[in-house]
Design an enzyme around this catalytic site. Structure first.
Site, PDB file in Angstrom:
ATOM      1  N   HIS A  17      -8.154   1.640  -4.418  1.00  0.00           N
ATOM      2  CA  HIS A  17      -9.163   1.454  -3.363  1.00  0.00           C
ATOM      3  C   HIS A  17      -9.760   2.818  -3.044  1.00  0.00           C
ATOM      4  O   HIS A  17      -9.113   3.653  -2.420  1.00  0.00           O
ATOM      5  CB  HIS A  17      -8.449   0.836  -2.144  1.00  0.00           C
ATOM      6  CG  HIS A  17      -9.306   0.687  -0.931  1.00  0.00           C
ATOM      7  ND1 HIS A  17      -8.771   0.448   0.323  1.00  0.00           N
ATOM      8  CD2 HIS A  17     -10.657   0.721  -0.761  1.00  0.00           C
ATOM      9  CE1 HIS A  17      -9.753   0.349   1.215  1.00  0.00           C
ATOM     10  NE2 HIS A  17     -10.896   0.524   0.590  1.00  0.00           N
ATOM     11  N   MET A  65     -11.954   5.194  -1.058  1.00  0.00           N
ATOM     12  CA  MET A  65     -12.684   5.420   0.187  1.00  0.00           C
ATOM     13  C   MET A  65     -13.310   6.804   0.080  1.00  0.00           C
ATOM     14  O   MET A  65     -12.920   7.753   0.751  1.00  0.00           O
ATOM     15  CB  MET A  65     -11.720   5.320   1.379  1.00  0.00           C
ATOM     16  CG  MET A  65     -11.323   3.882   1.683  1.00  0.00           C
ATOM     17  SD  MET A  65      -9.795   3.759   2.609  1.00  0.00           S
ATOM     18  CE  MET A  65      -8.640   3.752   1.243  1.00  0.00           C
ATOM     19  N   GLY A 104      -9.228   4.376   6.626  1.00  0.00           N
ATOM     20  CA  GLY A 104      -8.903   5.779   6.887  1.00  0.00           C
ATOM     21  C   GLY A 104      -7.442   6.002   7.230  1.00  0.00           C
ATOM     22  O   GLY A 104      -6.913   7.074   6.954  1.00  0.00           O
ATOM     23  N   PHE A 105      -6.794   4.999   7.785  1.00  0.00           N
ATOM     24  CA  PHE A 105      -5.412   5.192   8.228  1.00  0.00           C
ATOM     25  C   PHE A 105      -4.607   3.909   8.046  1.00  0.00           C
ATOM     26  O   PHE A 105      -5.154   2.814   8.211  1.00  0.00           O
ATOM     27  CB  PHE A 105      -5.366   5.595   9.711  1.00  0.00           C
ATOM     28  CG  PHE A 105      -6.133   6.854   9.992  1.00  0.00           C
ATOM     29  CD1 PHE A 105      -5.527   8.106   9.847  1.00  0.00           C
ATOM     30  CD2 PHE A 105      -7.469   6.799  10.361  1.00  0.00           C
ATOM     31  CE1 PHE A 105      -6.245   9.265  10.080  1.00  0.00           C
ATOM     32  CE2 PHE A 105      -8.199   7.961  10.585  1.00  0.00           C
ATOM     33  CZ  PHE A 105      -7.583   9.202  10.452  1.00  0.00           C
ATOM     34  N   GLY A 106      -3.326   4.077   7.755  1.00  0.00           N
ATOM     35  CA  GLY A 106      -2.415   2.947   7.784  1.00  0.00           C
ATOM     36  C   GLY A 106      -1.959   2.733   9.225  1.00  0.00           C
ATOM     37  O   GLY A 106      -2.213   3.557  10.109  1.00  0.00           O
ATOM     38  N   GLY A 107      -1.288   1.618   9.449  1.00  0.00           N
ATOM     39  CA  GLY A 107      -0.651   1.382  10.739  1.00  0.00           C
ATOM     40  C   GLY A 107      -1.566   1.001  11.891  1.00  0.00           C
ATOM     41  O   GLY A 107      -1.152   1.046  13.046  1.00  0.00           O
ATOM     42  N   ASP A 120      -4.576   3.937  -2.078  1.00  0.00           N
ATOM     43  CA  ASP A 120      -5.702   4.338  -1.223  1.00  0.00           C
ATOM     44  C   ASP A 120      -6.091   5.787  -1.485  1.00  0.00           C
ATOM     45  O   ASP A 120      -5.317   6.701  -1.213  1.00  0.00           O
ATOM     46  CB  ASP A 120      -5.308   4.196   0.252  1.00  0.00           C
ATOM     47  CG  ASP A 120      -5.140   2.747   0.653  1.00  0.00           C
ATOM     48  OD1 ASP A 120      -6.070   1.961   0.421  1.00  0.00           O
ATOM     49  OD2 ASP A 120      -4.065   2.406   1.187  1.00  0.00           O
ATOM     50  N   MET A 176      -8.664   8.656  -0.350  1.00  0.00           N
ATOM     51  CA  MET A 176      -9.586   9.014   0.754  1.00  0.00           C
ATOM     52  C   MET A 176     -10.039  10.455   0.592  1.00  0.00           C
ATOM     53  O   MET A 176      -9.221  11.323   0.267  1.00  0.00           O
ATOM     54  CB  MET A 176      -8.861   8.886   2.095  1.00  0.00           C
ATOM     55  CG  MET A 176      -8.228   7.537   2.337  1.00  0.00           C
ATOM     56  SD  MET A 176      -7.310   7.552   3.880  1.00  0.00           S
ATOM     57  CE  MET A 176      -6.608   5.901   3.848  1.00  0.00           C
ATOM     58  N   ASP A 222      -7.197  -6.151   3.627  1.00  0.00           N
ATOM     59  CA  ASP A 222      -6.562  -4.828   3.687  1.00  0.00           C
ATOM     60  C   ASP A 222      -6.585  -4.268   5.102  1.00  0.00           C
ATOM     61  O   ASP A 222      -7.649  -3.937   5.629  1.00  0.00           O
ATOM     62  CB  ASP A 222      -7.307  -3.885   2.727  1.00  0.00           C
ATOM     63  CG  ASP A 222      -6.622  -2.533   2.594  1.00  0.00           C
ATOM     64  OD1 ASP A 222      -5.490  -2.379   3.078  1.00  0.00           O
ATOM     65  OD2 ASP A 222      -7.250  -1.636   1.986  1.00  0.00           O
ATOM     66  N   GLY A 223      -5.373  -4.128   5.675  1.00  0.00           N
ATOM     67  CA  GLY A 223      -5.234  -3.481   6.973  1.00  0.00           C
ATOM     68  C   GLY A 223      -4.565  -4.353   8.015  1.00  0.00           C
ATOM     69  O   GLY A 223      -5.039  -5.451   8.311  1.00  0.00           O
ATOM     70  N   GLY A 224      -3.440  -3.875   8.519  1.00  0.00           N
ATOM     71  CA  GLY A 224      -2.783  -4.576   9.618  1.00  0.00           C
ATOM     72  C   GLY A 224      -2.188  -5.928   9.260  1.00  0.00           C
ATOM     73  O   GLY A 224      -1.957  -6.764  10.139  1.00  0.00           O
ATOM     74  N   MET A 249     -12.026  -5.329   4.671  1.00  0.00           N
ATOM     75  CA  MET A 249     -11.249  -4.416   5.516  1.00  0.00           C
ATOM     76  C   MET A 249     -10.996  -5.076   6.865  1.00  0.00           C
ATOM     77  O   MET A 249     -11.923  -5.430   7.588  1.00  0.00           O
ATOM     78  CB  MET A 249     -11.996  -3.091   5.708  1.00  0.00           C
ATOM     79  CG  MET A 249     -12.125  -2.238   4.455  1.00  0.00           C
ATOM     80  SD  MET A 249     -10.577  -1.932   3.581  1.00  0.00           S
ATOM     81  CE  MET A 249      -9.609  -1.094   4.839  1.00  0.00           C
ATOM     82  N   HIS A 291      -1.113  -1.113  -4.385  1.00  0.00           N
ATOM     83  CA  HIS A 291      -2.406  -0.791  -3.774  1.00  0.00           C
ATOM     84  C   HIS A 291      -2.417   0.711  -3.479  1.00  0.00           C
ATOM     85  O   HIS A 291      -1.536   1.231  -2.792  1.00  0.00           O
ATOM     86  CB  HIS A 291      -2.606  -1.599  -2.493  1.00  0.00           C
ATOM     87  CG  HIS A 291      -3.934  -1.380  -1.846  1.00  0.00           C
ATOM     88  ND1 HIS A 291      -5.075  -2.050  -2.235  1.00  0.00           N
ATOM     89  CD2 HIS A 291      -4.323  -0.557  -0.836  1.00  0.00           C
ATOM     90  CE1 HIS A 291      -6.097  -1.659  -1.485  1.00  0.00           C
ATOM     91  NE2 HIS A 291      -5.668  -0.732  -0.626  1.00  0.00           N
ATOM     92  N   GLY A 340       0.897  -2.242   4.082  1.00  0.00           N
ATOM     93  CA  GLY A 340       1.429  -0.882   4.016  1.00  0.00           C
ATOM     94  C   GLY A 340       2.593  -0.700   4.958  1.00  0.00           C
ATOM     95  O   GLY A 340       3.762  -0.847   4.587  1.00  0.00           O
ATOM     96  N   SER A 341       2.289  -0.406   6.211  1.00  0.00           N
ATOM     97  CA  SER A 341       3.339  -0.145   7.206  1.00  0.00           C
ATOM     98  C   SER A 341       4.314  -1.303   7.323  1.00  0.00           C
ATOM     99  O   SER A 341       5.524  -1.085   7.455  1.00  0.00           O
ATOM    100  CB  SER A 341       2.722   0.078   8.580  1.00  0.00           C
ATOM    101  OG  SER A 341       1.604   0.884   8.475  1.00  0.00           O
ATOM    102  N   SER A 359       0.841  -1.196   0.000  1.00  0.00           N
ATOM    103  CA  SER A 359       0.000   0.000   0.000  1.00  0.00           C
ATOM    104  C   SER A 359       0.876   1.246   0.000  1.00  0.00           C
ATOM    105  O   SER A 359       1.604   1.515   0.966  1.00  0.00           O
ATOM    106  CB  SER A 359      -0.904   0.013   1.231  1.00  0.00           C
ATOM    107  OG  SER A 359      -1.569   1.250   1.285  1.00  0.00           O
TER     108      SER A 359
END
Ligand code: DX5
Ligand code: ZN
Length: 218
Positions: free
Chosen positions: A66, A68, A142-145, A35, A37, A175-177, A137, A33, A197-198, A8
């Site tokens: 993606h 959002m 809304g946020f990475g990390g 994002d 927003m 997607d996420g974490g 999701m 990927h 991402g992170s 991401s």
């Protein structure tokens, strides 16, 4: 099927965006990927068309966008023109989801739907055969990390069942974490594409992190 990694770009160093895009080009990653927003659908604004254009100007792999944003129909043609290969909209942002999906396909892209953590898989029962991708999701968008929501494993398995039952070919993206701690369990539950991402960009050696993750899940 080979399992895919989609770094991401939200977690990239925007001051060195070309460098980070080229790192992904040269790595074992499969997709970019991206994002987008709008500060309305989610409580954050990421980046828009000029930055996406800068990314696609260097990117040599599949562009997975993606969205959002509210009312995504307004920008379908714009994202096609900017080079998106896959365009994913949120179930929660589309009143006429079937129409939106057809419009994405008519613009020459693959069509995806993302589900927020609270949205059940069952809402896709009557549209699953039309979808190239479903993005589950595993954090609130809304946020990475952010940290991974454990209920995602159950949803992934439910989605896998729905796809098999419907004889569909839809890919399951998470997607996420995502990290090496949950990647295998997600694949076992039925995931095809892992967004990271992170975990990738904040690591000491992103190229190695991508390669290790790719080897872990294949
Ligand atoms: C969250 C975005 C994700 C995010 C993932 O709203 O959709 O794609 O960039 O970032 P990590 O992997 O850091 O959770
Ligand atoms: Zn995303």
């Amino acid at each position: 099927m080979e399992k895919l990694i989609a770094p991401s770009v939200l977690a990239a160093d925007f001051g060195n965006l070309q460098r980070d895009v080229e790192m992904v080009n040269e790595s074992k990653a499969d997709w970019f990927h991206i994002d987008i927003m709008d500060g309305v659908f989610v409580p954050n604004i990421s980046f828009g068309m000029p930055v996406l254009k800068a990314i696609t100007g260097h990117a040599k792999k599949t562009i997975d966008v993606h969205l959002m944003i509210v009312d995504p129909d307004r920008y379908i043609q714009t994202f096609a023109d900017l080079g998106a290969d896959i365009l994913t909209v949120h179930y929660e942002a589309c009143t006429h989801l079937h129409r939106t999906i057809q419009a994405i396909k008519n613009a020459g892209m693959k069509a995806g739907v993302a589900l927020n953590p609270h949205t059940p898989i069952a809402v896709l029962e009557d549209i699953i055969s039309d979808l190239d991708l479903v993005c589950i999701m595993s954090v609130n968008p809304g946020f990475g990390g952010q940290s991974f929501i454990e209920n995602t494993y159950k949803k992934t398995a439910q989605l896998k069942n729905l796809i098999s039952f419907s004889n569909a070919t839809t890919l399951i993206e998470i997607d996420g974490g995502v990290t090496d701690k949950n990647a295998n369990k997600l694949i076992e539950a039925g995931a095809d594409v892992l967004v990271a991402g992170s975990y990738v960009f904040k690591s000491d050696n992103p190229t190695n992190t991508i390669e290790n993750l790719k080897n872990t899940i294949n």
